[in-house]
Motif scaffolding. Structure first.
Motif, PDB file in Angstrom:
ATOM      1  N   TYR A  36       0.854  -1.186   0.000  1.00 50.00           N
ATOM      2  CA  TYR A  36       0.000   0.000   0.000  1.00 50.00           C
ATOM      3  C   TYR A  36       0.892   1.239   0.000  1.00 50.00           C
ATOM      4  O   TYR A  36       1.962   1.242   0.606  1.00 50.00           O
ATOM      5  N   ALA A 151      -3.473  -1.449   5.482  1.00 47.86           N
ATOM      6  CA  ALA A 151      -4.082  -0.697   4.389  1.00 47.86           C
ATOM      7  C   ALA A 151      -4.290   0.772   4.740  1.00 47.86           C
ATOM      8  O   ALA A 151      -4.433   1.608   3.850  1.00 47.86           O
ATOM      9  N   MET A 317      -9.474   3.915  -0.829  1.00 48.61           N
ATOM     10  CA  MET A 317      -8.555   3.047  -1.567  1.00 48.61           C
ATOM     11  C   MET A 317      -8.780   3.206  -3.066  1.00 48.61           C
ATOM     12  O   MET A 317      -9.916   3.252  -3.538  1.00 48.61           O
ATOM     13  N   ARG A 319      -7.008   2.190  -7.233  1.00 46.15           N
ATOM     14  CA  ARG A 319      -6.077   1.393  -8.032  1.00 46.15           C
ATOM     15  C   ARG A 319      -4.922   2.281  -8.499  1.00 46.15           C
ATOM     16  O   ARG A 319      -5.058   3.500  -8.599  1.00 46.15           O
ATOM     17  N   ASP A 342      -3.811   0.680  -3.525  1.00 42.23           N
ATOM     18  CA  ASP A 342      -3.672  -0.765  -3.331  1.00 42.23           C
ATOM     19  C   ASP A 342      -2.701  -1.249  -4.394  1.00 42.23           C
ATOM     20  O   ASP A 342      -3.058  -1.356  -5.577  1.00 42.23           O
TER      21      ASP A 342
END
Length: 348
Positions: A36, A151, A317, A319, A342
């Protein structure tokens, strides 16, 4: 080690995939797979050369959480499989007075940034955590305590320590009266951490719209800075004010709010500020100060503190391929309150 990340090739081009090589392990190195990586406003500034010192390509990312995949033969603090973290620095001289007292961010020779710096041995550019892998000397690798959500740990390594360090330096604890200017990535962590330290916390905002959010984060009240009567009543009522605003802005409304010997700490704006009337500073022995992240030992203290009290940033979160959209949203303050990538979404 061959790997891949996202980098900007110029101030005007979007971030895009870049294949490159991480160095082979030195005896005191730790290699990790990045799981992360938080997104900091500094990443945007660096990618777009807003400060005028970017050297391209720029691969941002200094809120990094990963798992150890290899260690050099002299490494003692970490082992393969450990959950670890890396913040804004990856090296310093390790010999000056500041390094010796755990203040590597103020290294007399200059600390080496996780990205945009120069390796102290080879002179090669450092690339940050918007990548699959990272190699860093062990002294700058932090332990992620059990129970701390990996995370959501990343933003603690910049937004967290940037606000925790001045709170600790100026002795904030039970009975302290703390004001927080700005309620973005830095501001929301300042509120959570000051409240976690036992302080009475007030968020300052130009409108009352953020009152519910401020109280949900742990603040006791909201002070509307556009309300002249409220600001007058709040004079001399704060011991510390953490100013997290990341752009040029007027400090004159905030200085009179400090009590005698109070301190206004700037952690957001890195650049010029408007003219400030120093009468309140002189008549009340009030201070304007700055603060730069924190040392490695203090950053570990922060991680342990947050694990013990279940203090974590509020994150969204994304991509890896959403990074350019995230930058645009961050410019519009369209995030509550920190983006985290992530890295499983980065193919290659």
């Amino acid at each position: 080690m061959k790997t891949i990340g996202y980098a900007a090739q110029s101030a005007t081009t979007p971030l895009a995939p870049l294949r490159f090589e991480r160095r082979e392990l030195r005896p005191n190195d730790v290699a990790m797979e990045v799981l992360y990586c938080g997104i900091c406003h500094s990443d945007l500034h660096a990618a777009r050369n807003d400060w005028g010192w970017s050297r391209y390509p720029v691969m941002p990312g200094h809120e990094i959480v990963g798992r150890v995949t290899g260690v050099g033969n002299e490494v003692q603090r970490h082992k393969v499989g450990d959950m670890v973290a890396v913040g804004c620095m990856v090296d310093s001289c390790q010999q000056c007075d500041q390094c010796n007292q755990g203040e590597e961010q103020y290294c007399r020779a200059g600390n080496t940034g996780t990205y945009g710096g120069r390796d102290r041995i080879t002179g090669e550019a450092t690339f940050g955590g918007y990548s699959k892998h990272l190699v860093t000397r062990e002294e700058f690798v932090l332990r992620v305590p059990p129970g701390l959500d990996p995370a959501r740990t990343g933003p603690l390594l910049c937004a967290g320590i940037t606000t925790f360090s001045p709170l600790r330096h100026w002795g904030v604890g039970p009975g302290s009266r703390v004001g927080v200017v700005g309620l973005g990535g830095l501001g929301h962590m300042a509120v959570k951490l000051a409240a976690g330290l036992g302080a009475d916390v007030t968020v300052m905002s130009r409108s009352p719209d953020k009152e519910a959010d401020a109280k949900a984060l742990g603040a006791h009240r909201l002070l509307v800075s556009a309300d002249a009567d409220a600001m007058k009543k709040a004079r001399s009522s704060f011991d510390v004010i953490i100013d997290t605003v990341p752009v040029k802005h007027d400090l004159n409304p905030y200085l009179p709010l400090l009590d005698i010997d109070g301190t206004l700490v700037l952690v957001g704006q890195l650049g010029p500020m408007p003219e400030t009337n120093m009468v309140p500073a002189i008549t009340g022995r009030r201070r304007i100060a700055g603060s730069l992240i924190g040392g490695i030992a203090q950053t570990q203290e922060l991680l342990d503190f947050c694990a013990a009290r279940n203090i974590l940033p509020d994150c969204e979160m994304i991509r890896m391929d959403q990074i350019n959209e995230a930058f645009e949203r961050m410019e519009r303050a369209d995030v509550r309150y920190r983006f985290v990538i992530d890295m499983a979404s980065l193919e290659g």
